[in-house]
Design an enzyme around this catalytic site. Structure first.
Site, PDB file in Angstrom:
ATOM      1  N   LYS A   1       0.474  14.272   1.917  1.00 38.96           N
ATOM      2  CA  LYS A   1      -0.885  14.566   1.447  1.00 38.96           C
ATOM      3  C   LYS A   1      -1.096  16.072   1.239  1.00 38.96           C
ATOM      4  CE  LYS A   1      -2.862  10.532   3.851  1.00 38.96           C
ATOM      5  NZ  LYS A   1      -3.507   9.692   2.825  1.00 38.96           N
TER       6      LYS A   1
ATOM      7  N   THR B   1      -8.836   6.542  -1.407  1.00 35.74           N
ATOM      8  CA  THR B   1     -10.159   5.948  -1.628  1.00 35.74           C
ATOM      9  C   THR B   1     -11.253   6.983  -1.389  1.00 35.74           C
ATOM     10  OG1 THR B   1      -9.874   5.034   0.587  1.00 35.74           O
ATOM     11  CG2 THR B   1      -9.692   3.505  -1.257  1.00 35.74           C
TER      12      THR B   1
ATOM     13  N   LYS C   1      -8.743  13.694   5.594  1.00 35.76           N
ATOM     14  CA  LYS C   1      -7.896  12.500   5.538  1.00 35.76           C
ATOM     15  C   LYS C   1      -6.845  12.671   6.615  1.00 35.76           C
ATOM     16  CE  LYS C   1      -7.010  13.684   1.132  1.00 35.76           C
ATOM     17  NZ  LYS C   1      -7.053  12.668   0.125  1.00 35.76           N
ATOM     18  N   ARG C   2      -6.060  11.615   6.868  1.00 35.37           N
ATOM     19  CA  ARG C   2      -4.991  11.783   7.841  1.00 35.37           C
ATOM     20  C   ARG C   2      -4.102  12.971   7.462  1.00 35.37           C
ATOM     21  NH1 ARG C   2      -4.510   7.934  12.124  1.00 35.37           N
ATOM     22  NH2 ARG C   2      -2.519   8.974  12.466  1.00 35.37           N
TER      23      ARG C   2
ATOM     24  N   HIS D   1       0.803  -1.229   0.000  1.00 33.21           N
ATOM     25  CA  HIS D   1       0.000   0.000   0.000  1.00 33.21           C
ATOM     26  C   HIS D   1       0.829   1.269   0.000  1.00 33.21           C
ATOM     27  CE1 HIS D   1      -3.928  -1.932   1.111  1.00 33.21           C
ATOM     28  NE2 HIS D   1      -3.116  -2.832   1.619  1.00 33.21           N
TER      29      HIS D   1
ATOM     30  N   LYS E   1     -15.133   8.168  -3.042  1.00 31.65           N
ATOM     31  CA  LYS E   1     -16.362   8.423  -2.272  1.00 31.65           C
ATOM     32  C   LYS E   1     -16.970   9.771  -2.655  1.00 31.65           C
ATOM     33  CE  LYS E   1     -14.321   5.692   1.349  1.00 31.65           C
ATOM     34  NZ  LYS E   1     -13.441   5.712   2.533  1.00 31.65           N
TER      35      LYS E   1
HETATM   36  O1  H53 Z   1      -3.795   2.643   2.091  1.00 28.99           O
HETATM   37  C1  H53 Z   1      -4.898   2.980   1.270  1.00 28.99           C
HETATM   38  C2  H53 Z   1      -4.451   3.795   0.074  1.00 28.99           C
HETATM   39  C3  H53 Z   1      -3.636   4.995   0.508  1.00 28.99           C
HETATM   40  C4  H53 Z   1      -2.512   4.555   1.435  1.00 28.99           C
HETATM   41  C5  H53 Z   1      -3.096   3.777   2.606  1.00 28.99           C
HETATM   42  C6  H53 Z   1      -2.097   3.326   3.634  1.00 28.99           C
HETATM   43  C7  H53 Z   1      -2.414   3.457   4.995  1.00 28.99           C
HETATM   44  O2  H53 Z   1      -3.579   3.993   5.341  1.00 28.99           O
HETATM   45  C8  H53 Z   1      -1.506   3.024   5.972  1.00 28.99           C
HETATM   46  C9  H53 Z   1      -0.321   2.444   5.607  1.00 28.99           C
HETATM   47  C10 H53 Z   1      -0.013   2.300   4.266  1.00 28.99           C
HETATM   48  O3  H53 Z   1       1.143   1.718   3.896  1.00 28.99           O
HETATM   49  C11 H53 Z   1      -0.899   2.743   3.288  1.00 28.99           C
HETATM   50  O4  H53 Z   1      -1.802   5.655   1.910  1.00 28.99           O
HETATM   51  O5  H53 Z   1      -3.121   5.639  -0.631  1.00 28.99           O
HETATM   52  O6  H53 Z   1      -5.591   4.207  -0.634  1.00 28.99           O
HETATM   53  C12 H53 Z   1      -5.576   1.698   0.872  1.00 28.99           C
HETATM   54  O7  H53 Z   1      -4.840   1.000  -0.065  1.00 28.99           O
END
Ligand code: H53
Length: 835
Positions: A573, A678, A567-568, A374, A682
């Site tokens: 970001k 994601t 978002k976080r 991810h 939405k």
């Molecule tokens: O995973 C999402 C992606 C997003 C990515 C996120 C993610 C985390 O929330 C935590 C750790 C990590 O390695 C990745 O930042 O881009 O959409 C689901 O795949």
């Protein structure tokens, strides 16, 4: 099987199997019964929370019946199952989802109103199940929904944290973390005190000879902690199929609660042992895209992997099949590298406990697992220090070394001339201390590796896993672009839009096949449809405005353009880019005449998101946003032209209010850093447009909805490296309007400038790693284009409606079907029809 009711008594049993309710009256009866008996409350002592509890228990009864049948069906069908291992499941609330999935929300609403309550008030009593940080955890929750809805025989495995992600409070503009104890009343879980697994830690490895003279390794000593299963039913939409999410809680093993100590008066230290054991599953680590290498985190990972594998292996052994069938019966998906220990753990079970030889075991292991990556961010890639690992899991370290040795032998044979290759692909990084590269172990131990959006899946093949493409060939790598469940993110969060769509498409079939949305294009020019579509967006904005008034005390105009970034909080970001853009807008407004200001498109900039508690820079960004809000929202010159809102404690249930209310949402990561995203999906599904960079799933969203319907800006991923280089070694001049923003900050316009100097200096002096300055001009220009586009309302709504119509691809149902076909090789198992 031993515990089943004897044949002659089954008729009596079946006669009394509950049937569940179907009418409002039947629902009321169940709800009141639960309130009066299960909760021991009465007519004179029944608030909204008690009514929520009664409602939840009534629906739980219904879910449990379906769940039992599903589990029985899965056991008897004896076909391949999939196990989704994830340290995070960001489920949010369960009641609304349960009501919609079983198709009984209207029935319950009627019943509740007869009892004197409003559905909305009851639903909002529920505490979010917040066992996740952000995108990764919410993806796992969407996947569970799709797995259940598509009738896949699937289990989720996770940890039952006593504390979910912290609650965020904003005090004087700063983030303050408050623990999220969420288990006071949780009707959605079932403690299975009879399903426990002893998990070993520490100790040492001894070698013995068995009767045939072969040497066997035995992991001895150390301590034992017990894992207790808690099961959560996961209902599918419009199907009886109800899957299981099994969460493990830690407890002192019965022998470990030292009665010797207890009796000899060392009561306190005996209780301390108990508490130490329970610490393992006590808290979710609050980092998103950041790994910190803490021992307790490694303990969590092993505890959960070992308990889950024990469970999976036990279930397989009941089928009495031979071990070679294991990969044809079991698919295990690793959600990121967090569950990578499952790989050496299965190898250990097969070799040390079941007596298979190494090669045979490894062939089983490496056919069983799939690994989803991810992120490519270096700070998020897990590495564990060898000494720490040796101390906690001595046998696993040996196994990892052996896996590595075999692998490196293979690489050496295949690439005899490339000596450097060995150190590059080794699972062990030769640093001080040595580190275990978990992504490499996950990759080597899996038969497929996937990224989560096309760009990201390409990037992993050219960056972090480049050498592995040479070693294993490109076919080991694949892409499954993320998706979202339309049940929660459209039908539940935006019921009016869902009903409008259903009225045009002839029913709710699109919630099971989202590609049907394309038929909405026929209504793009339909006056009546357009009017209703706009009214719905407006009503959703009114609802959010009401929430903002209550939460922040600020009145915002629902006719303004709502610009949302939730978002976080993370530098990659780039919430800092957004807030600098807001300051730039504020300075422009201040420089205008009152007449000019009247011509502006009024805007509400809405932010939300948590910063990891130790992530100082992210906290600084939150502080700046709040300081800017304080100044702008109280500036009489500005009025409605601009408002800046930071929404406290962004979570799944807040997202359900915010998402349907946005006109524009921001997905503006430095190109190449956001694996997918994601929430972008939405917002589009709810008829909001996007301002975004060419990153993650934005690229595929653009392809689907058309370039005219998205506001893209900024540098491309392929140029990022050169740009970073030019900051460090070139002569880089800062964009003049960004300079003006920095000047306003350093003049103290938003309070003590020293609070923000690190943020500004990161850009001006320290190389601007996230390329904020490179993208600033094109960001601001694109924001101006958005204002212009919004003025042309007819075109604007055409864009919004077209976007919704073209979002069919981004359903998590499509993802799950792709995983099932390309990676898991599992088939759906439709529920058995009643005889
Ligand atoms: O995973 C999402 C992606 C997003 C990515 C996120 C993610 C985390 O929330 C935590 C750790 C990590 O390695 C990745 O930042 O881009 O959409 C689901 O795949």
């Amino acid at each position: 099987v031993e515990a089943s009711i004897p044949e002659p008594q089954r008729a009596a049993w079946k006669k009394f199997t509950p049937k569940g309710f179907t009418t409002p009256e039947e629902f009321e009866k169940e709800c009141v019964r639960h309130i009066e008996t299960t909760l021991a409350r009465s007519l004179y002592n029944c608030d909204e929370f008690a009514t929520y509890a009664g409602t939840a228990l009534a629906f739980r009864d219904r879910l449990v019946l379906d769940w039992n049948k599903t589990q029985q069906n899965q056991t008897f069908a004896d076909q391949k199952r999939v196990y989704y291992l994830s340290l995070e499941f960001l489920m949010g609330r369960a009641l609304d989802n349960a009501m919609l999935n079983v198709g009984m929300k209207d029935v319950a609403a009627k019943g509740l109103s007869e009892l004197g309550f409003r559905m909305e008030d009851i639903v909002s009593q529920e505490h979010d199940a917040a066992l996740g940080n952000g995108g990764l955890g919410r993806l796992a929750a969407c996947f569970l929904d799709s797995l259940a809805s598509l009738n896949y025989p699937a289990w989720g495995y996770g940890l039952r944290y006593r504390y979910g992600i912290f609650k965020q409070e904003i005090v004087d503009g700063y983030q303050v973390e408050v623990p999220d104890y969420w288990l006071d009343f949780n009707p959605w879980e079932f403690a299975r005190h009879d399903i426990t697994v002893d998990i070993q830690f520490y100790g040492h490895v001894s070698k013995y000879q068995d009767d045939n003279g072969t040497s066997i390794s035995v992991w001895e000593g150390g301590e034992i902690v017990q894992a207790v299963a808690y099961d959560v039913p996961v209902p599918g939409y419009q199907t009886e199929n109800t899957n299981n999410l099994r969460l493990w809680a830690s407890k002192a093993a019965s022998g470990e609660f030292d009665f010797q100590k207890f009796n000899s008066g060392e009561y306190e230290s005996s209780v301390a042992d108990q508490q130490r054991a329970e610490t393992i599953s006590a808290v979710l680590y609050p980092n998103d895209n950041l790994e910190r290498g803490k021992e307790l985190r490694l303990k969590q990972q092993y505890f959960w992997c070992a308990a889950s594998l024990y469970d999976i292996v036990r279930r397989f052994k009941k089928t009495k099949r031979s071990w070679k069938d294991f990969p044809t019966q079991v698919a295990i998906q690793l959600n990121d590298t967090h569950p990578t220990l499952a790989i050496p753990e299965l190898q250990r079970i097969l070799v040390d406990q079941e007596g298979l030889d190494w090669e045979e075991a490894w062939s089983i292991v490496s056919k069983t697992f799939g690994y989803t990556n991810h992120t490519v961010l270096p700070e998020a890639l897990e590495k564990w220090s060898v000494p720490l690992f040796q101390h906690l899991l001595p046998r696993h370290l040996q196994i990892i070394y052996d896996i590595n040795l075999n692998f490196l032998h293979y690489v050496e044979r295949t690439f005899p001339k490339d000596r450097d290759m060995l150190s590059r692909v080794s699972i062990i990084e030769e640093s001080n201390p040595k580190m275990i590269r978990m992504a490499f172990l996950a990759l080597i131990g899996s038969h497929k590796v996937n990224g989560v959006a096309e760009l990201h899946s390409d990037l992993i093949k050219t960056t972090i896993f480049k050498d592995f493409v040479k070693v294993f060939g490109p076919d080991k790598f694949t892409n499954v672009t993320n998706g979202i469940t339309p049940r929660r993110w459209l039908h539940q969060a935006n019921p009016r839009l869902s009903e409008l769509i259903a009225s045009k498409l002839g029913g709710h079939e699109f919630l099971k096949d989202l590609t049907l949305l394309h038929k909405l294009e026929n209504y793009v020019d339909d006056k009546e449809f357009r009017k209703e579509f706009q009214e719905i967006k407006y009503a959703n904005k009114v609802r959010l405005a009401k929430h903002i008034k209550e939460a922040n005390g600020v009145s915002v105009n629902p006719s303004a353009l709502f610009d949302v970034q939730v978002k976080r909080i993370h530098e990659y970001k780039r919430q800092q880019l957004n807030i600098f853009g807001v300051i730039h807008r504020y300075l422009a407004i201040k420089a205008m005449s009152p007449e000019e200001r009247k011509k502006l498109v009024p805007r509400v900039s809405i932010f939300g998101g948590k910063a990891a508690p130790g992530y100082w820079m992210a906290k600084t960004v939150i502080h700046l946003i709040n300081q800017v809000g304080k100044v702008v929202n109280n500036d009489k010159d500005v009025g409605d032209a601009l408002k800046v809102i930071f929404l406290e404690d962004y979570n799944v249930s807040k997202a359900e209010i915010i998402t349907p209310a946005s006109d524009i949402s921001e997905h503006i990561s430095t190109a190449g850093t956001e694996a997918s995203g994601t929430s972008n999906m939405k917002f589009c599904l709810n008829g909001g447009l996007i301002i975004g960079t060419c990153d993650g799933a934005n690229i595929e969203i653009t392809r689907e909805i058309g370039e005219n319907n998205i506001f893209l800006f900024g540098n491309l991923a392929e140029d990022v490296e050169d740009l970073r280089h030019s900051h460090l070694y070139g002569t880089y001049t800062l964009d003049s309007s960004l300079q003006a923003v920095f000047d306003a900050i350093s003049d103290g316009m938003f309070g003590d400038a020293s609070h923000f100097s690190a943020l500004v200096n990161g850009i001006v002096e320290h190389g601007d790693y996230y390329l904020v300055s490179d993208d600033f001009a094109s960001y601001c220009k694109t924001q101006d284009l958005i204002d212009e586009a919004y003025k042309n309302q007819e075109e604007w709504w055409t864009k919004c409606i077209t976007t919704v119509a073209r979002m069919g691809f981004f359903s998590s149902d499509r993802c799950i079907d792709e995983y099932a076909e390309m990676i898991w090789n599992v088939e759906p198992l439709p529920p058995k029809q009643e005889q």
